[in-house]
Design an enzyme around this catalytic site. Structure first.
Site, PDB file in Angstrom:
ATOM      1  N   ASP A 160       0.803  -1.222   0.000  1.00 59.16           N
ATOM      2  CA  ASP A 160       0.000   0.000   0.000  1.00 59.16           C
ATOM      3  C   ASP A 160       0.843   1.282   0.000  1.00 59.16           C
ATOM      4  O   ASP A 160       0.303   2.373  -0.161  1.00 59.16           O
ATOM      5  CB  ASP A 160      -0.944   0.018   1.217  1.00 59.16           C
ATOM      6  CG  ASP A 160      -0.179   0.018   2.530  1.00 59.16           C
ATOM      7  OD1 ASP A 160       1.051  -0.242   2.515  1.00 59.16           O
ATOM      8  OD2 ASP A 160      -0.791   0.280   3.576  1.00 59.16           O
ATOM      9  N   TYR A 214      10.313   4.678   1.964  1.00 56.55           N
ATOM     10  CA  TYR A 214      11.315   3.672   2.377  1.00 56.55           C
ATOM     11  C   TYR A 214      12.697   3.944   1.795  1.00 56.55           C
ATOM     12  O   TYR A 214      13.688   3.411   2.292  1.00 56.55           O
ATOM     13  CB  TYR A 214      10.851   2.267   1.977  1.00 56.55           C
ATOM     14  CG  TYR A 214       9.797   1.714   2.914  1.00 56.55           C
ATOM     15  CD1 TYR A 214      10.156   1.042   4.077  1.00 56.55           C
ATOM     16  CD2 TYR A 214       8.440   1.880   2.648  1.00 56.55           C
ATOM     17  CE1 TYR A 214       9.200   0.542   4.950  1.00 56.55           C
ATOM     18  CE2 TYR A 214       7.472   1.381   3.513  1.00 56.55           C
ATOM     19  CZ  TYR A 214       7.858   0.718   4.664  1.00 56.55           C
ATOM     20  OH  TYR A 214       6.904   0.233   5.527  1.00 56.55           O
TER      21      TYR A 214
END
Ligand code: G6P
Ligand code: MN
Length: 441
Positions: free
Chosen positions: A171, A263
Site C-alpha cells: 500500500d 522507504y
C-alpha cells in the site's frame, strides 16, 4: 449481483479490524456472501472475531461471518484470500529491529538485515500456506501483502511458477500518492502516477493530473520544499511515521528528479538513519504499545458492551480500502490502475526480466498488465540491481539452505555492506530465529 467469499489470513492482525469495518462500509460496492478470518493463534484472533460478530450483526446481518484455525474451513469455496500474515509475530519484528541496531546497522521491518531475517521466516510460512490454500481453493485469488513483500514475491514466483492467481501488493506507493494529493489539495483519485522500483524501494517519475495531463511533480517539489511532506492521515499517525514522511523533503533536496517512496530514506541515508533510531525502542515497540493495545482495547470494550451502537469508526482505512479495491478490479474486470509487484519482463527495460518489480499495472480478471517504464537512469539502476541481487541471493539461500548465499545476500545489502558485520548479523539472526528459518549449511 454476485456476492463474494473472502478469507483473511492473519485474522489476529492489528490490521484486521480496519478490514472488518471497511468490508461493512463497502458492502454495496463489493458485496460479500461469506467472510472468514483465519489465524494459527486462536487466542489472538478470538477478540477480533467477537468484535466482528457484534459489528456485522448490526451493520451487515446477511453476511456469513466466522473465524477459525482450520485451513479447510477457512479456504474452501473462497474467491479471494487476503494474506497479511506476520511470520514470528510482533515479538520477532522486535528482534529484527533490535539486533541490527545493536550492531550499529538499521533495524527495520522490511529493509536491511531485519527485513532479510523476516524474509526467511515469511518464505517458509507463506509457501506452506499457499500449498494449503491450493488444496482447498485451487482457483481463489490470493492477494498477498505479507511482508517483506519483495522477498516473498520472489520466493512465490519460484515455488509456484504457473500459479497466475497470486498477486503481490503493497500500500505504500498509494499512501504516497494520497499524501501528495493532500499537499496539492486535490482528490487522490485525480492523480495518475508513473512509478518504478522494487517493493519498498521506488520513485515516482511523474504525477499527472488525470484530467488535464499536466505533470504535477514540479509543483509537488516546490510545495515540499516550503511545507515539508505529511502522510494523508497524519492525524492518526505516530511520530515515527511523521518523521519518515517528513524525510521526503531531504530526499527531494538531494535527489530532485523524482518523488521517492518513503522507504528510500533507509537505503539512501543508512548511517544517518541508523544513528537516529533508538536501539531499545523501535517501531515494533511503538506498535505494541500503540496500535496493538488500542485494537485489543477497542475489541474488549465492544465485547463487554455487546453492541456497537453509534460507535462506528468513520475514519477511512486507506490500507484496507485499497486491498478491497484491488479485489473489485479483478472481480468486475475494471482494468483500473494500481501499483503492483510483478515479474519485470521488460517493464523496466534495463533490468533483468526475472526481477520482481513494482510498477503501475492495469488490473482485471486475468491479472495485472504492467505498463512499460523504459530505461531507468544509472543511479537508480545501480541501487536497484544491488538490492534485487541481495533479495535473489537470500531466496537462493532459503531454497538451497545455503549459508554462503545468505552471507552474500547480507553483504550485498546496502544497509549491511560489510562481510564481517554481515557474518556477525547473520549468526545472531540464525540464533534468534531458530527453526523459524530453514537450517543453513
Ligand atoms: C506500510 C507498508 C507495509 C508495512 C507497514 C508498517 O503500510 O507498506 O508494508 O508493513 O507500513 O506499518 P507499521 O505501522 O506496522 O510500522
Ligand atoms: Mn508495504
Amino acid at each position: 449481483m454476485k456476492k463474494y467469499n473472502v478469507c483473511i489470513v492473519g485474522g489476529g492482525s492489528t490490521y484486521t479490524l480496519g478490514f472488518l469495518k471497511s468490508f461493512a462500509r463497502m458492502q454495496n460496492e463489493f458485496p460479500l456472501n461469506k467472510l472468514v478470518l483465519f489465524d494459527i493463534d486462536a487466542d489472538r484472533q478470538k477478540p477480533i472475531g467477537q468484535y466482528g460478530d457484534i459489528m456485522f450483526a448490526e451493520r451487515y446481518p446477511e453476511l456469513d461471518f466466522s473465524y477459525t484455525t482450520d485451513p479447510k474451513e477457512a479456504y474452501e469455496g473462497m474467491d479471494f484470500i487476503f494474506m497479511q500474515m506476520r511470520a514470528g509475530g510482533l515479538k520477532m519484528r522486535q528482534q529484527d529491529e533490535h539486533i541490527p541496531l545493536s550492531m550499529g546497522k538499521i533495524g527495520q521491518e522490511t529493509c536491511g538485515a531485519g527485513g532479510m531475517a523476516y524474509g526467511m521466516r515469511s518464505c517458509k510460512d507463506m509457501i506452506a500456506a499457499i500449498y494449503d490454500i491450493r488444496k482447498y481453493a485451487p482457483d481463489a485469488w490470493v492477494l498477498n501483502y505479507s511482508n517483506p513483500a519483495a522477498i516473498v514475491a520472489e520466493a512465490l514466483r519460484r515455488e509456484f511458477p504457473n500459479d497466475t492467481r497470486i498477486l503481490n501488493i503493497c500500500d505504500q506507493p498509494e499512501n504516497v500518492v494520497r499524501s501528495t494529493s493532500r499537499l496539492l489539495g486535490c482528490n487522490w483519485e485525480d492523480l495518475d502516477p508513473v512509478y518504478f522500483g522494487l517493493n519498498h524501494y521506488g520513485w515516482f517519475t511523474h504525477i499527472y493530473d488525470r484530467k488535464t495531463g499536466e505533470d504535477l511533480l514540479p509543483k509537488v517539489r516546490e510545495i515540499v520544499k516550503e511545507k515539508g511532506f505529511l502522510p494523508q492521515d497524519a492525524e492518526q499517525r505516530d511520530q515515527s511515521w511523521l518523521d519518515t514522511y517528513g524525510f521526503v523533503k531531504t530526499m527531494l533536496e538531494d535527489f530532485p528528479d523524482y518523488l521517492p517512496n518513503t522507504y528510500d530514506g533507509y537505503y539512501l541515508y543508512p548511517e544517518y538513519k541508523a544513528s537516529h533510531l533508538d536501539p531499545n525502542f523501535t517501531r515494533a515497540d511503538e506498535v505494541m504499545a500503540g496500535r496493538e493495545s488500542r485494537v485489543f482495547k477497542e475489541c474488549a470494550e465492544i465485547i463487554k458492551e455487546g453492541k456497537l451502537g453509534d460507535k462506528f469508526d468513520a475514519i477511512s482505512d486507506a490500507h484496507a480500502e485499497m486491498m478491497i479495491k484491488v479485489a473489485e478490479a479483478i472481480a468486475f474486470n475494471t482494468n483500473e490502475r494500481f501499483i503492483l509487484i510483478v515479474e519485470n519482463n521488460g517493464a523496466i527495460c534495463n533490468m533483468q526480466d526475472d526481477a520482481m518489480v513494482e510498477v503501475v499495472c492495469e488490473l482485471g480478471i486475468n491479472g495485472p498488465r504492467p505498463m512499460r517504464v523504459g530505461n531507468i537512469d544509472q543511479f537508480y539502476l545501480g541501487l536497484l540491481v544491488q538490492q534485487v541481487s541481495a533479495e535473489k541471493l537470500l531466496v537462493d539461500a532459503f531454497f538451497e539452505h545455503s549459508y554462503k548465499k545468505a552471507l552474500m545476500a547480507f553483504t550485498l545489502n546496502r544497509l549491511v555492506n560489510d562481510a564481517k558485520v554481515a557474518r556477525k548479523l547473520l549468526d545472531a539472526l540464525i540464533e534468534a530465529n531458530g527453526d523459524m528459518w530453514p537450517e543453513l549449511k
